[in-house]
Design an enzyme around this catalytic site. Structure first.
Site, PDB file in Angstrom:
ATOM      1  CB  THR A 125     -29.072 -20.410 -22.107  1.00 13.46           C
ATOM      2  OG1 THR A 125     -27.936 -20.774 -21.328  1.00 13.46           O
ATOM      3  CG2 THR A 125     -29.462 -21.584 -22.981  1.00 13.46           C
ATOM      4  CE1 TYR A 146     -25.788 -21.805 -23.789  1.00 15.96           C
ATOM      5  CE2 TYR A 146     -26.185 -24.176 -23.773  1.00 15.96           C
ATOM      6  CZ  TYR A 146     -26.207 -22.953 -23.126  1.00 15.96           C
ATOM      7  OH  TYR A 146     -26.625 -22.874 -21.822  1.00 15.96           O
ATOM      8  CB  THR A 193     -30.445 -20.204 -15.862  1.00 16.72           C
ATOM      9  OG1 THR A 193     -29.474 -21.076 -16.460  1.00 16.72           O
ATOM     10  CG2 THR A 193     -31.611 -20.010 -16.812  1.00 16.72           C
ATOM     11  CG  ASP A 194     -24.660 -20.526 -15.245  1.00 14.55           C
ATOM     12  OD1 ASP A 194     -25.521 -21.421 -15.358  1.00 14.55           O
ATOM     13  OD2 ASP A 194     -23.529 -20.602 -15.759  1.00 14.55           O
ATOM     14  CE  LYS A 249     -29.197 -23.580 -13.851  1.00 16.73           C
ATOM     15  NZ  LYS A 249     -28.256 -23.072 -14.871  1.00 16.73           N
ATOM     16  CD  GLU A 274     -18.116 -19.053  22.140  1.00 14.53           C
ATOM     17  OE1 GLU A 274     -16.885 -18.925  22.039  1.00 14.53           O
ATOM     18  OE2 GLU A 274     -18.667 -20.140  22.383  1.00 14.53           O
TER      19      GLU A 274
END
Length: 329
Positions: A13, A27, A93-94, A166, A288
């Protein structure tokens, strides 16, 4: 003499554009190259000598093992040079937290490595990318930034790559450190640290990626109410997946339908780490499950657990050794 900072651009971005100053969604990410990003923040050249490199120009939802490997190799090469004092990476940022953690495990230097990005495209009247980039360079040249591992700078906050998550899809204040707390903040270009994270990183990890051309195939599966019969796990395993991270419910619980299939596949050498779909807190495994060979992801979220598990598999397939990696890094 000014410090010399290498800025590596990957897209996102911060390099996004749209023909409408009001609009902050819809965008095209990764539309601008590194020169345009640097020209937008001439102030950084007042306190650092800048060299720029274009590594990729993608929407970070399309981040790949190949790009992460190339990025880490380039950073390691740059930081061996005496004239390069630090590295800043611009990133979408993803998947920023994933790449940051990957670098935190694979960079072999105590020089600062900082990731930053933007929540709004460069053409928006409320664009945040220029200030974030300015802050990232200010952090990179700060003497106290050495040997702190890879860091993320967003919205004046300094976050450890190990801790950063995030936590909002669109807000400017989109990143936080819910389990550990932020490392500090930046105010008018001044850096303030008030926290440390003791997990080992960078030079103190065993993960050497310089000789690697690819990484083991590791995937993530959710568990949920009325979870199916494990069809997805079987299909992934038959398609070459070497390990799975399960986004468990609560403190790492898995629906019995899926768990039974996972146990069958583990007998055929599938590695399984259990994380949680909850953002805050620890995963707890029963004795376990530990004895059967399930790996506890501790407080790593599923996407970061995948990063560590991929790198762990380049060293060993021993679940006990891998478990120690999760406790240490």
């Amino acid at each position: 003499m000014k410090p010399k900072i290498a800025i590596l651009a990957t897209g996102g971005t911060i390099a996004g554009v749209i023909d409408d100053a009001i609009t902050t969604t819809g965008y095209k990410a990764g539309a601008l190259n590194i020169e345009v990003l640097l020209d937008a923040v001439p102030q950084i050249k007042e306190f650092a000598t800048i060299v720029g490199y274009q590594i990729s120009n993608i929407d970070s939802s399309n981040m790949s093992n190949e790009i992460q490997l190339n990025l880490a190799k380039k950073i390691n090469k740059l930081l061996t040079k005496d004239e390069i004092d630090a590295v800043v990476v611009t990133h979408g940022t993803d998947t920023m937290e994933e790449t940051a953690y990957f670098l935190n495990l694979t960079i072999k230097s105590d020089k600062p490595v900082i990731l930053t990005g933007a929540m709004r495209p460069s053409t928006a009247m409320s664009a945040d990318g220029s200030k974030n980039l300015y802050n990232a360079v200010a952090l990179a040249i700060n003497e106290k930034s050495k040997n702190k591992g890879v860091m993320i700078v967003m919205n004046d906050r300094i976050l450890s790559a190990r801790a950063a998550v995030k936590t909002h899809t669109l807000n400017l204040d989109a990143f936080s450190s819910p389990n550990f707390g932020d490392l500090g903040y930046i105010l008018d270009g001044k850096v303030y640290f008030y926290n440390t994270i003791e997990k080992l990183h960078t030079k103190n990890t065993p993960f050497d990626i310089d000789h690697l051309e690819d990484l083991p195939k590791v995937d993530i599966l959710y568990t949920y109410s009325n979870d199916g019969s494990g069809v997805a796990a079987k299909a992934l395993f038959e398609n070459g997946t070497q390990a799975l991270v399960i986004a468990g419910s609560g403190s790492g619980n898995i629906h019995e339908n899926q768990k039974n299939i996972l146990k069958e596949l583990m007998k055929k050498n599938l590695i399984v780490a259990i994380s949680s779909r909850i953002q805050v807190g620890e995963v707890i495994l029963s004795k376990e499950d530990e004895d059967f060979g399930f790996i506890c992801a501790q407080n790593l979220n599923p996407q970061k657990a995948r990063i560590l598990l991929m790198l762990a598999l380049t060293k060993t397939k021993n679940s006990k050794i891998i478990q120690n990696f999760f406790q240490t890094y």
